[in-house]
Design a protein around this motif. Structure first.
Motif, PDB file in Angstrom:
ATOM      1  N   LEU A 194       1.091  -1.260   0.247  1.00  0.00           N
ATOM      2  CA  LEU A 194       0.366   0.053   0.396  1.00  0.00           C
ATOM      3  C   LEU A 194       0.508   1.523   0.098  1.00  0.00           C
ATOM      4  N   GLN A 195       2.373   0.705   0.485  1.00  0.00           N
ATOM      5  CA  GLN A 195       3.247   2.362   0.970  1.00  0.00           C
ATOM      6  C   GLN A 195       4.159   2.629  -0.396  1.00  0.00           C
ATOM      7  N   GLN A 196       3.288   2.076  -1.336  1.00  0.00           N
ATOM      8  CA  GLN A 196       4.117   2.488  -2.661  1.00  0.00           C
ATOM      9  C   GLN A 196       2.519   2.834  -3.816  1.00  0.00           C
ATOM     10  N   ASP A 197       2.070   2.597  -3.326  1.00  0.00           N
ATOM     11  CA  ASP A 197       0.802   2.901  -4.255  1.00  0.00           C
ATOM     12  C   ASP A 197       0.260   4.589  -3.651  1.00  0.00           C
ATOM     13  N   PRO A 198       0.492   5.323  -4.392  1.00  0.00           N
ATOM     14  CA  PRO A 198       0.126   6.945  -5.016  1.00  0.00           C
ATOM     15  C   PRO A 198      -1.158   7.262  -4.479  1.00  0.00           C
ATOM     16  N   MET A 199      -1.711   6.395  -5.195  1.00  0.00           N
ATOM     17  CA  MET A 199      -3.218   6.723  -5.306  1.00  0.00           C
ATOM     18  C   MET A 199      -3.474   6.677  -4.276  1.00  0.00           C
ATOM     19  N   VAL A 200      -2.996   5.787  -3.188  1.00  0.00           N
ATOM     20  CA  VAL A 200      -3.656   5.526  -2.081  1.00  0.00           C
ATOM     21  C   VAL A 200      -2.563   7.060  -1.015  1.00  0.00           C
ATOM     22  N   THR A 201      -1.553   6.653  -0.845  1.00  0.00           N
ATOM     23  CA  THR A 201      -0.638   7.308   0.098  1.00  0.00           C
ATOM     24  C   THR A 201      -0.494   8.997  -0.526  1.00  0.00           C
ATOM     25  N   ASN A 202      -1.226   9.073  -1.534  1.00  0.00           N
ATOM     26  CA  ASN A 202      -1.069  10.542  -1.389  1.00  0.00           C
ATOM     27  C   ASN A 202      -2.780  11.358  -0.798  1.00  0.00           C
ATOM     28  N   ASP A 203      -3.713  10.539  -0.710  1.00  0.00           N
ATOM     29  CA  ASP A 203      -5.034  11.017  -0.443  1.00  0.00           C
ATOM     30  C   ASP A 203      -5.372  10.622   1.034  1.00  0.00           C
ATOM     31  N   PHE A 225       3.058  -5.391  12.828  1.00  0.00           N
ATOM     32  CA  PHE A 225       1.546  -5.024  11.837  1.00  0.00           C
ATOM     33  C   PHE A 225       1.704  -3.710  12.318  1.00  0.00           C
ATOM     34  N   LEU A 226       1.308  -3.318  13.780  1.00  0.00           N
ATOM     35  CA  LEU A 226       1.333  -1.673  14.749  1.00  0.00           C
ATOM     36  C   LEU A 226       2.493  -1.106  14.191  1.00  0.00           C
ATOM     37  N   GLN A 227       3.630  -1.323  14.078  1.00  0.00           N
ATOM     38  CA  GLN A 227       4.854  -1.309  13.800  1.00  0.00           C
ATOM     39  C   GLN A 227       5.110  -0.001  11.957  1.00  0.00           C
ATOM     40  N   LEU A 232       3.416   3.973   7.558  1.00  0.00           N
ATOM     41  CA  LEU A 232       2.948   4.222   6.831  1.00  0.00           C
ATOM     42  C   LEU A 232       2.121   5.499   7.284  1.00  0.00           C
ATOM     43  N   ALA A 233       1.496   5.895   8.383  1.00  0.00           N
ATOM     44  CA  ALA A 233       1.083   6.968   8.813  1.00  0.00           C
ATOM     45  C   ALA A 233       2.417   8.263   8.292  1.00  0.00           C
ATOM     46  N   ASP A 234       3.287   7.704   9.398  1.00  0.00           N
ATOM     47  CA  ASP A 234       4.455   8.832   9.223  1.00  0.00           C
ATOM     48  C   ASP A 234       4.636   8.851   7.934  1.00  0.00           C
ATOM     49  N   SER A 235       5.448   8.243   7.182  1.00  0.00           N
ATOM     50  CA  SER A 235       5.478   8.659   5.757  1.00  0.00           C
ATOM     51  C   SER A 235       5.112   9.219   4.759  1.00  0.00           C
ATOM     52  N   THR A 236       3.119   8.927   5.537  1.00  0.00           N
ATOM     53  CA  THR A 236       2.384   9.919   4.028  1.00  0.00           C
ATOM     54  C   THR A 236       1.904  11.020   5.057  1.00  0.00           C
ATOM     55  N   LYS A 237       2.277  11.582   6.428  1.00  0.00           N
ATOM     56  CA  LYS A 237       1.636  12.252   7.350  1.00  0.00           C
ATOM     57  C   LYS A 237       0.132  12.337   7.521  1.00  0.00           C
ATOM     58  N   SER A 238      -0.789  10.800   7.150  1.00  0.00           N
ATOM     59  CA  SER A 238      -1.598  10.728   7.513  1.00  0.00           C
ATOM     60  C   SER A 238      -2.024  10.509   9.260  1.00  0.00           C
ATOM     61  N   ILE A 239      -2.712  10.438   9.798  1.00  0.00           N
ATOM     62  CA  ILE A 239      -2.904  10.330  11.177  1.00  0.00           C
ATOM     63  C   ILE A 239      -3.549   8.358  11.014  1.00  0.00           C
ATOM     64  N   LEU A 240      -2.486   8.182  13.035  1.00  0.00           N
ATOM     65  CA  LEU A 240      -2.792   7.529  13.214  1.00  0.00           C
ATOM     66  C   LEU A 240      -4.091   7.196  14.615  1.00  0.00           C
ATOM     67  N   TYR A 259       2.353  -2.379  23.345  1.00  0.00           N
ATOM     68  CA  TYR A 259       3.136  -2.556  22.665  1.00  0.00           C
ATOM     69  C   TYR A 259       4.330  -1.405  22.596  1.00  0.00           C
ATOM     70  N   GLY A 260       3.980  -0.905  23.612  1.00  0.00           N
ATOM     71  CA  GLY A 260       5.132   0.414  23.282  1.00  0.00           C
ATOM     72  C   GLY A 260       5.436   1.411  21.485  1.00  0.00           C
ATOM     73  N   ILE A 261       4.087   1.555  21.078  1.00  0.00           N
ATOM     74  CA  ILE A 261       4.018   2.283  20.240  1.00  0.00           C
ATOM     75  C   ILE A 261       2.293   3.344  20.016  1.00  0.00           C
ATOM     76  N   LYS A 262       2.965   4.204  19.369  1.00  0.00           N
ATOM     77  CA  LYS A 262       2.091   5.433  20.137  1.00  0.00           C
ATOM     78  C   LYS A 262       1.539   6.094  18.694  1.00  0.00           C
ATOM     79  N   PRO A 263      -0.152   6.271  19.259  1.00  0.00           N
ATOM     80  CA  PRO A 263      -0.621   6.373  17.873  1.00  0.00           C
ATOM     81  C   PRO A 263      -0.605   8.558  18.119  1.00  0.00           C
ATOM     82  N   ASP A 264      -1.574   8.579  16.890  1.00  0.00           N
ATOM     83  CA  ASP A 264      -1.471   9.905  16.735  1.00  0.00           C
ATOM     84  C   ASP A 264      -2.733  10.743  17.489  1.00  0.00           C
ATOM     85  N   MET A 265      -3.860   9.344  17.650  1.00  0.00           N
ATOM     86  CA  MET A 265      -4.916   9.742  18.353  1.00  0.00           C
ATOM     87  C   MET A 265      -5.448   8.438  18.643  1.00  0.00           C
TER      88      MET A 265
END
Length: 441
Positions: A194-203, A225-227, A232-240, A259-265
């Motif tokens: 998914l990370q390689q698909d600009p149709m998704v990542t750009n929007d 998976f959560l990592q 993905l959120a970091d690279s696309t500047k989307s909100i996890l 898990y020690g993985i921090k979301p944005d929300m």
């Protein structure tokens, strides 16, 4: 050895259920004249009719037919404190005495917000009336902040009555009309692709995920998976967004702290107001400041109205609930659940049915499954071969022996459960296996 077929056994179980619950059936028939299917909460319907309850205390439920049940459903995780916690009861009684519905600020919402933010590591939060509402608001905020439209969710997820995704190929026709991408849960390669698909990542505005899918069968995500979602959120500047409406009870600080993985929300709800109506969404200050009406930097300011967002009963009950739910209490409850799940699976192995009956989950939340066990495929698709008749027979057996759980096999412990209650659950399960193992195999 049982001489009955599965079909015969299920027919007899249904007949016994009908015979044992005449008042419940009568109540159902009366309600059905005004409520479609006799209810106003679909998950509570069960064929041929649901049990009608008239009272509850601790972890027991009493029905209109004079039967008493050990409650292993815990109001689908909202009833974490049992049915009659004295401290929560006193808090609600004090509100009743002093009045409610101020139409203004009360003294409790700030205190509750402080407790929630400190417990879950959230910088700013807002309250709603339900977890569904909290998830709706989190999505709306993400779209407004990122100026993007697409929301990544996952097959098997349930984020509320208008945010349901039974599989990667289907979503509820009642869902709100966002542009959803329904991905494969726990599939790291899917995320990489998914990370390689600009149709998704750009929007991509947001990624909304449960760290363990509750309604989807209590399947937990892997750390990897959560990592991958965080990356993905970091690279696309989307909100996890981590939906912790159910899973926040699984570890002090929420499941995210395990898990020690921090979301944005983070979204919360269910039990956090001691059983009263409640939801919460929050996260980083730079996101949540869109609700700060004092803002003078020219940035976006959004309005978030809601008559009951700060209803006094939920606010005060929530403050007391947080005091009751210490780390030690939470850890002990989840330890009890871990042991219970292990022992049920050991019984399945003992009776040779482990490929047709098994339990998944984490801590105090679990689900009993019947069907073709294909664990290596479960991360790809929630919908799998399942034996609905065995699932139904198990439920009728359990309630017939005074143990209440969800028809789909979902179980949620409360802080009121003790070892002796778990032993009773295991005793009833073993009785079921003694009678029906040869059919299950």
């Amino acid at each position: 050895m049982v001489s009955q077929t599965l079909s015969e056994g299920l027919s007899d179980a249904i007949l016994d259920y009908i015979t044992s619950n005449p008042s419940s059936e009568s109540n159902y028939q009366n309600a059905s004249q005004y409520l479609p299917s006799g209810n106003t909460r679909s998950v509570l319907y069960t064929s041929p009719f649901p049990i009608t309850f008239v009272s509850a205390e601790g972890i027991t439920l009493s029905s209109a037919d004079g039967r008493t049940y050990l409650d292993f459903l815990g109001e689908y995780t909202a009833g974490l404190f049992g049915h009659s916690n004295e401290r929560i009861k006193r808090a609600i009684q004090e509100v009743v005495e002093s009045g409610w519905g101020f139409g203004g600020i009360g003294q409790w919402e700030g205190q509750l917000a402080k407790g929630i933010c400190e417990r879950f590591g959230i910088e700013r939060c807002r309250f709603t009336n339900s977890g569904t509402e909290a998830n709706l608001m989190a999505i709306a905020v993400a779209k407004a902040v990122t100026h993007r439209k697409r929301i990544l969710v996952f097959g098997g997820a349930y984020h509320g009555s208008v945010l349901a995704f039974p599989s990667t190929k289907a979503q509820s026709p009642l869902n709100v009309p966002h542009e959803f991408i329904i991905g494969h849960y726990n599939d790291i390669q899917y995320i990489k692709d998914l990370q390689q698909d600009p149709m998704v990542t750009n929007d991509l505005a947001a990624i909304l995920v449960e760290q363990m899918q509750g309604a989807g069968g209590c399947h937990a995500a892997s750390y990897e998976f959560l990592q991958a979602l965080r990356a993905l959120a970091d690279s696309t500047k989307s909100i996890l967004i981590f939906d912790e409406v159910m899973t926040s009870r699984l570890h002090p600080g929420g499941f995210q702290s395990f898990y020690g993985i921090k979301p944005d929300m983070t979204t919360l709800g269910k039990y956090l107001a001691g059983g009263s109506s409640f939801g919460c969404f929050g996260g980083k200050e730079k996101i949540m400041r869109v609700f700060d009406e004092r803002r003078d930097d020219g940035g976006l300011v959004l309005s978030h109205p809601g008559t009951f967002n700060n209803n006094v009963i939920s606010m005060k009950a929530g403050c007391v609930a947080l005091e009751i739910l210490t780390d030690d209490v939470l850890v002990e409850m989840n330890k009890l659940g871990e042991g219970m799940r292990t022992e049920i699976n050991e019984l399945c192995i003992k009776y040779g049915v482990q490929e047709r009956m098994w339990v998944t989950g984490v801590g105090s939340l679990m689900a009993v499954h019947f069907g073709e066990r294909q664990e290596e495929e479960q991360w790809k698709e929630y919908v799998r071969t399942k034996n609905k008749d065995l699932e139904d027979l198990f439920w009728f057996w359990m309630v017939g022996n005074g143990v209440y759980l969800a028809r789909r096999g979902f179980v949620a412990l409360t802080i009121e459960h003790r070892r002796e209650h778990v032993e009773r659950f295991l005793e009833v399960v073993e009785g079921f296996l003694q009678k029906w193992a040869c059919i299950i195999r």
